[in-house]
Design a protein around this motif. Structure first.
Motif, PDB file in Angstrom:
ATOM      1  N   SER A 492       0.840  -1.188   0.000  1.00 19.81           N
ATOM      2  CA  SER A 492       0.000   0.000   0.000  1.00 19.81           C
ATOM      3  C   SER A 492       0.877   1.240   0.000  1.00 19.81           C
ATOM      4  CB  SER A 492      -0.914  -0.003   1.217  1.00 19.81           C
ATOM      5  OG  SER A 492      -0.137   0.083   2.412  1.00 19.81           O
ATOM      6  N   GLU A 606      -6.610   4.634   1.812  1.00 20.13           N
ATOM      7  CA  GLU A 606      -6.000   3.491   1.145  1.00 20.13           C
ATOM      8  C   GLU A 606      -5.752   2.351   2.134  1.00 20.13           C
ATOM      9  OE1 GLU A 606      -2.562   4.749  -0.910  1.00 20.13           O
ATOM     10  OE2 GLU A 606      -3.648   6.025  -2.330  1.00 20.13           O
ATOM     11  N   ILE A 609      -8.870   0.344   2.570  1.00 18.28           N
ATOM     12  CA  ILE A 609      -9.131  -0.558   1.438  1.00 18.28           C
ATOM     13  C   ILE A 609      -8.181  -1.742   1.460  1.00 18.28           C
ATOM     14  CG2 ILE A 609      -9.176  -0.725  -1.073  1.00 18.28           C
ATOM     15  CD1 ILE A 609     -11.505   0.824   0.112  1.00 18.28           C
ATOM     16  N   VAL A 615     -10.909  -7.543   0.053  1.00 22.72           N
ATOM     17  CA  VAL A 615      -9.889  -7.105  -0.902  1.00 22.72           C
ATOM     18  C   VAL A 615      -8.657  -7.987  -0.795  1.00 22.72           C
ATOM     19  CG1 VAL A 615      -8.407  -5.187  -1.559  1.00 22.72           C
ATOM     20  CG2 VAL A 615     -10.771  -4.746  -0.885  1.00 22.72           C
ATOM     21  N   ILE A 626      -5.265  -3.194  -7.229  1.00 17.90           N
ATOM     22  CA  ILE A 626      -6.002  -1.947  -7.067  1.00 17.90           C
ATOM     23  C   ILE A 626      -5.426  -0.919  -8.026  1.00 17.90           C
ATOM     24  CG2 ILE A 626      -6.589  -0.086  -5.473  1.00 17.90           C
ATOM     25  CD1 ILE A 626      -6.539  -2.081  -3.226  1.00 17.90           C
ATOM     26  N   ILE A 631      -8.594   5.352  -5.488  1.00 15.61           N
ATOM     27  CA  ILE A 631      -9.095   5.491  -4.118  1.00 15.61           C
ATOM     28  C   ILE A 631      -9.067   6.971  -3.754  1.00 15.61           C
ATOM     29  CG2 ILE A 631      -8.757   4.833  -1.724  1.00 15.61           C
ATOM     30  CD1 ILE A 631      -7.339   2.332  -2.673  1.00 15.61           C
TER      31      ILE A 631
END
Length: 634
Positions: A492, A606, A609, A615, A626, A631
């Protein structure tokens, strides 16, 4: 004695004299011969290709009475009867031509349609010819739809337009449409040769080639340019005078430029461009001529010598073939594309010759330098996998009493050890990275006789085999290696941001006060434009009762008018102080605080998510990803 221009003097009088429109002539001739006549015809095409001429010949064919007055509908009008001569002279009462460009209203169309109820006076058919029909208004089109669909048997409509896309489909569906094509330069040149022979005017073949190219598919334009060239050349058509009249660039300049580009001679390119400037030759015409030559070069490269053999009459064919042999095929295509797009840049530059020079230098800049191989092109084919390196066999022990090394329980796969293996051990050298050693399997039975449910012997965990191994029996067993893909979770932005350098924002006590003050000014709409930018990009260094010191990084923000407006805004907000702005490094400003707050919200969104179980399962089980930037925080 009045002079009749060539375009009118040599207008075709019958279908046999039509030039370059064989497909239309054949269709109309067959229809007239078999008398399968439609009640409405639509002729489309660019200017000067024969739309009005075809309509007049069609009207003569429908109304021709023959030399003896007993003729009927024919595809070869005689041209001597009363109807033929009156139509040619424009005074035949049953043939009406309406210019829709100047008579485009519903009143003019209704006045024309009122004549449709009356039968022909002299001829066999009434013919209504509406030129530039696309100029009619929608109301005028609607007024003629019913009559156009079901006219009387003695009425024929002939419509002509250069823009059929503007004609309503309700009109198109009621007409028989013929598209008159632009004429090829060779067709125009042959017709000009015939016309000049009839006029007894001396001409050079290359001059006719220039006129045919300048006409751009229009026979009327070609004849008009020929009239102008005859007057310009005092009754003669020579290449030099025609080129001077048209402003065309001599092909010798074009050939010199292309040859210099092929050989990478930048000096010749610049000198030739300067020669074009001194001679006053058109920059747009230069690029146009270069595009034409490059297109012919591409044809020569595709066809080889056949293209030159088919056009031996052209004196420039051999020069084109010579240049085609000097330039690679892909470079020809690239130069052609740059010349086409370069013509659009001429109007943007303050000097068209400077723009021409830049286009030519751009052509030279994209040429591969020297004989170095070009970069390898991308391909969809994957490179062939290298052949697996065979595993070296294990050397036999020196004596028969050598003990086999203990076999550990295969609980987990250990990574490769980077330390080198001693040559006196039983193991072979480690394989290169990415290669897996085969597992040696022994055919000896397990010492324990009991077996599990799956048929395999039950071996105790503390059992260590101690078998003597003979040199002949200790051979490696080849096994098939199956590659298993490893799935990794996408990091991420929060994880990536944590590894990067810390944010440049260094909060200060004065920064808190200045940020609150600027936000209040913006909310009250007291500052905008450059004043707001100055407030957002500045850092409050120090403040006193009557003076505040701000620091900005850009000199463009430190303007007297901007400072005064910011001072007045602060005074209105209750801060009657004098602002002093200095230039320096800024570590804490409202803009950076706002950016840090936005970044924090984005990272939080983020993280929500990425941490979502659904996810995570989609990414783990199906390889989902993603989309970056999709986002957004609420």
């Amino acid at each position: 004695m009045s002079y009749l221009v060539l375009a009118r003097k040599y207008r075709s009088r019958n279908f046999t004299e039509m030039v370059g429109q064989d497909h239309v002539v054949q269709a109309l001739t067959n229809a007239l011969t078999t008398q399968r006549l439609h009640h409405a015809y639509l002729f489309t095409g660019t200017r000067g290709v024969g739309k009005t001429t075809v309509s007049r010949i069609l009207a003569k064919s429908l109304n021709c009475q023959g030399p003896d007055g007993n003729g009927g509908i024919t595809a070869t009008p005689c041209g001597v009867c009363q109807a033929c001569t009156d139509i040619d002279s424009g005074r035949f009462v049953d043939y009406t031509e309406l210019d829709a460009a100047s008579n485009r209203g519903v009143d003019e169309v209704q006045a024309l349609l009122e004549q449709a109820v009356y039968k022909p006076v002299q001829g066999r058919f009434k013919v209504f010819m509406i030129d530039e029909v696309h100029m009619l208004t929608n109301t005028a089109f609607n007024a003629m739809l019913k009559t156009l669909e079901e006219p009387p048997e003695y009425l024929k409509f002939v419509l002509a337009t250069t823009d059929p896309q503007k004609v309503p489909v309700t009109v198109l569906s009621r007409c028989l449409q013929f598209n008159l094509r632009p004429m090829a330069p060779e067709t125009i040149r042959e017709h000009l040769t015939y016309v000049l022979g009839q006029e007894n005017v001396a001409s050079e073949p290359q001059a006719l080639r220039l006129l045919a190219r300048a006409a751009r598919g229009s026979m009327r334009d070609a004849l008009s340019l020929t009239d102008q060239a005859i007057a310009f050349g005092s009754g003669q058509l020579q290449e030099a005078t025609v080129r001077q009249m048209l402003g065309s660039v001599d092909r010798s300049y074009v050939f010199r430029l292309i040859e210099a580009l092929a050989t990478g001679d930048g000096k010749t390119v610049v000198e030739t461009s300067e020669a074009l400037r001194l001679n006053g030759l058109s920059a747009a015409s230069t690029l146009e001529e270069m595009s034409t030559v490059l297109q012919r070069m591409a044809v020569v490269q595709a066809m080889g010598g056949a293209a030159v053999a088919d056009d031996d009459s052209d004196p420039e064919a051999h020069d084109t073939a010579r240049l085609a042999s000097l330039m690679p095929v892909d470079e020809t295509q690239l130069l052609y594309s740059i010349c086409l797009h370069g013509r659009a840049d001429l109007g943007l530059a303050p000097d068209e010759y400077a723009a021409l020079t830049m286009v030519l230098l751009r052509l030279l800049a994209f040429k591969p330098q020297g004989t170095q191989p070009t970069a390898e092109k991308k391909t969809l084919n994957r490179p062939a996998a290298p052949a697996p390196t065979p595993v070296a066999p294990v050397s036999a022990p020196a004596t028969a009493t050598a003990q086999r090394p203990s076999v550990p329980k295969p609980a987990a796969i250990q990574p490769w050890d980077d330390e080198p293996v001693a040559p006196d051990t039983e193991q072979s050298a480690l394989p290169p990275p990415g290669q897996v050693l085969p597992v040696r399997e022994s055919a000896r039975p397990a010492p324990h006789s009991d077996a599990d449910d799956d048929g395999r012997p039950d071996v105790p965990d503390d059992y260590e085999p101690n078998w003597p191994v003979a040199p002949a029996e200790y051979e490696p067993v080849a096994t098939k290696i199956v590659a298993v893909p490893v799935r990794t979770q996408t990091e991420s932005r929060a994880d990536v941001a944590a590894q990067q350098a810390p944010h440049a924002l260094v909060p200060t006590e004065e920064g808190d006060f200045w940020h609150t003050t600027v936000q209040q000014l913006i909310k009250a709409e007291a500052i905008n434009a450059m004043v707001r930018e100055l407030a957002l990009q500045s850092q409050l260094i120090a403040r006193d009762t009557d003076q505040w010191i701000l620091r900005v990084e850009r000199e463009s923000l430190n303007q007297a008018g901007t400072r005064d407006r910011l001072t007045n805004a602060l005074k209105t907000a209750g801060h009657d102080v004098k602002l002093v702005v200095e230039i320096g490094r800024v570590n804490d400003c409202p803009a950076r605080r706002n950016a840090a707050a936005s970044e924090e919200k984005q990272l939080a969104a983020e993280k929500i998510i990425f941490d979502d179980p659904f996810v995570q399962s989609m990414m783990r089980d199906f390889g989902a990803k993603i989309v970056p930037g999709s986002i957004k925080p609420l």
